[in-house]
Write a protein that holds these residues in place. Structure first.
Motif, short mmCIF file in Angstrom:
data_model
loop_
_atom_site.label_atom_id
_atom_site.label_comp_id
_atom_site.label_asym_id
_atom_site.label_seq_id
_atom_site.Cartn_x
_atom_site.Cartn_y
_atom_site.Cartn_z
N THR A 134 0.86 -36.06 -15.44
CA THR A 134 2.32 -36.05 -15.40
C THR A 134 2.90 -35.73 -16.77
O THR A 134 3.86 -34.96 -16.89
N VAL A 135 2.33 -36.32 -17.82
CA VAL A 135 2.79 -36.07 -19.18
C VAL A 135 2.59 -34.60 -19.54
O VAL A 135 3.49 -33.96 -20.08
N LEU A 136 1.43 -34.05 -19.23
CA LEU A 136 1.15 -32.64 -19.54
C LEU A 136 2.11 -31.70 -18.80
O LEU A 136 2.56 -30.71 -19.36
N GLU A 137 2.43 -32.03 -17.56
CA GLU A 137 3.40 -31.22 -16.80
C GLU A 137 4.78 -31.29 -17.46
O GLU A 137 5.47 -30.27 -17.57
N ALA A 138 5.19 -32.49 -17.89
CA ALA A 138 6.49 -32.65 -18.53
C ALA A 138 6.53 -31.89 -19.86
O ALA A 138 7.54 -31.27 -20.20
N ILE A 139 5.43 -31.93 -20.61
CA ILE A 139 5.36 -31.20 -21.87
C ILE A 139 5.55 -29.70 -21.61
O ILE A 139 6.27 -29.02 -22.34
N GLU A 140 4.91 -29.19 -20.58
CA GLU A 140 5.03 -27.77 -20.26
C GLU A 140 6.47 -27.41 -19.88
O GLU A 140 6.92 -26.30 -20.17
N MET A 141 7.18 -28.33 -19.26
CA MET A 141 8.58 -28.08 -18.89
C MET A 141 9.49 -28.08 -20.12
O MET A 141 10.47 -27.34 -20.19
N PHE A 142 9.17 -28.92 -21.12
CA PHE A 142 10.00 -29.03 -22.32
C PHE A 142 9.66 -27.95 -23.34
O PHE A 142 10.52 -27.53 -24.12
N ARG A 143 8.43 -27.50 -23.36
CA ARG A 143 7.91 -26.57 -24.37
C ARG A 143 8.81 -25.35 -24.64
O ARG A 143 9.01 -24.99 -25.80
N PRO A 144 9.37 -24.68 -23.63
CA PRO A 144 10.20 -23.49 -23.90
C PRO A 144 11.39 -23.76 -24.83
O PRO A 144 11.81 -22.87 -25.57
N THR B 84 14.33 -34.26 -33.04
CA THR B 84 13.83 -33.51 -31.88
C THR B 84 12.81 -34.34 -31.13
O THR B 84 12.83 -34.42 -29.91
N LEU B 85 11.92 -34.99 -31.87
CA LEU B 85 10.86 -35.78 -31.26
C LEU B 85 11.43 -36.97 -30.50
O LEU B 85 11.09 -37.19 -29.33
N LYS B 86 12.30 -37.74 -31.13
CA LYS B 86 12.79 -38.99 -30.54
C LYS B 86 13.91 -38.76 -29.52
O LYS B 86 13.92 -39.34 -28.45
N MET B 87 14.88 -37.92 -29.87
CA MET B 87 16.05 -37.75 -29.00
C MET B 87 15.81 -36.69 -27.93
O MET B 87 16.52 -36.65 -26.93
N GLY B 88 14.84 -35.82 -28.14
CA GLY B 88 14.57 -34.76 -27.18
C GLY B 88 13.30 -35.02 -26.39
O GLY B 88 13.34 -35.38 -25.22
N ILE B 89 12.16 -34.85 -27.05
CA ILE B 89 10.87 -34.95 -26.36
C ILE B 89 10.63 -36.33 -25.79
O ILE B 89 10.27 -36.47 -24.63
N GLU B 90 10.84 -37.38 -26.61
CA GLU B 90 10.58 -38.74 -26.12
C GLU B 90 11.48 -39.09 -24.94
O GLU B 90 11.00 -39.62 -23.93
N ARG B 91 12.74 -38.78 -25.04
CA ARG B 91 13.67 -39.09 -23.94
C ARG B 91 13.25 -38.35 -22.67
O ARG B 91 13.24 -38.92 -21.58
N TYR B 92 12.88 -37.08 -22.81
CA TYR B 92 12.46 -36.28 -21.66
C TYR B 92 11.19 -36.85 -21.03
O TYR B 92 11.10 -37.00 -19.80
N LEU B 93 10.20 -37.18 -21.86
CA LEU B 93 8.94 -37.71 -21.32
C LEU B 93 9.13 -39.08 -20.67
O LEU B 93 8.53 -39.37 -19.64
N LYS B 94 9.97 -39.93 -21.26
CA LYS B 94 10.22 -41.24 -20.65
C LYS B 94 10.94 -41.11 -19.31
O LYS B 94 10.70 -41.91 -18.41
#
Length: 89
Positions: A9-19, A56-66
């Motif tokens: 699930t995490v890897l799928e979410a990372i792929e969605m955020f990556r672009p 970017t890490l905390k407000m973007g990626i972390e929020r998206y993954l959580k």
């Protein structure tokens, strides 16, 4: 070690955020999920040396993954540089 379903699930979410990162010349690499369900990443390219990387890490990626994976406790940048390194001090 995280269970395989959580990692998938995490890897799928990372792929969605990556672009979003790639649009600015950056990217991220998955490292692992630790025993506390913290996701470890390396920010690379433009993101690896950007002074806004922590935001970017905390407000973007972390929020998206959580949102995608409520089991995730935090996101940690394994290759983070200190603010002195980023400022050239």
């Amino acid at each position: 070690m995280a269970d395989s379903k959580l990692q998938e699930t995490v890897l799928e979410a990372i792929e969605m955020f990556r672009p979003q990162l790639q649009a600015d010349g950056g990217d991220m690499e998955f490292v692992c999920i630790d025993e506390n369900n913290a996701v470890h990443l390396n920010l690379v390219g433009a993101c690896g040396s950007c002074p806004m990387a922590v935001m970017t890490l905390k407000m973007g990626i972390e929020r998206y993954l959580k949102d995608a994976c409520p089991e995730v406790t935090e996101v940690i940048q394994d290759n983070a540089k200190s603010s002195e390194d980023m400022m050239g001090w």
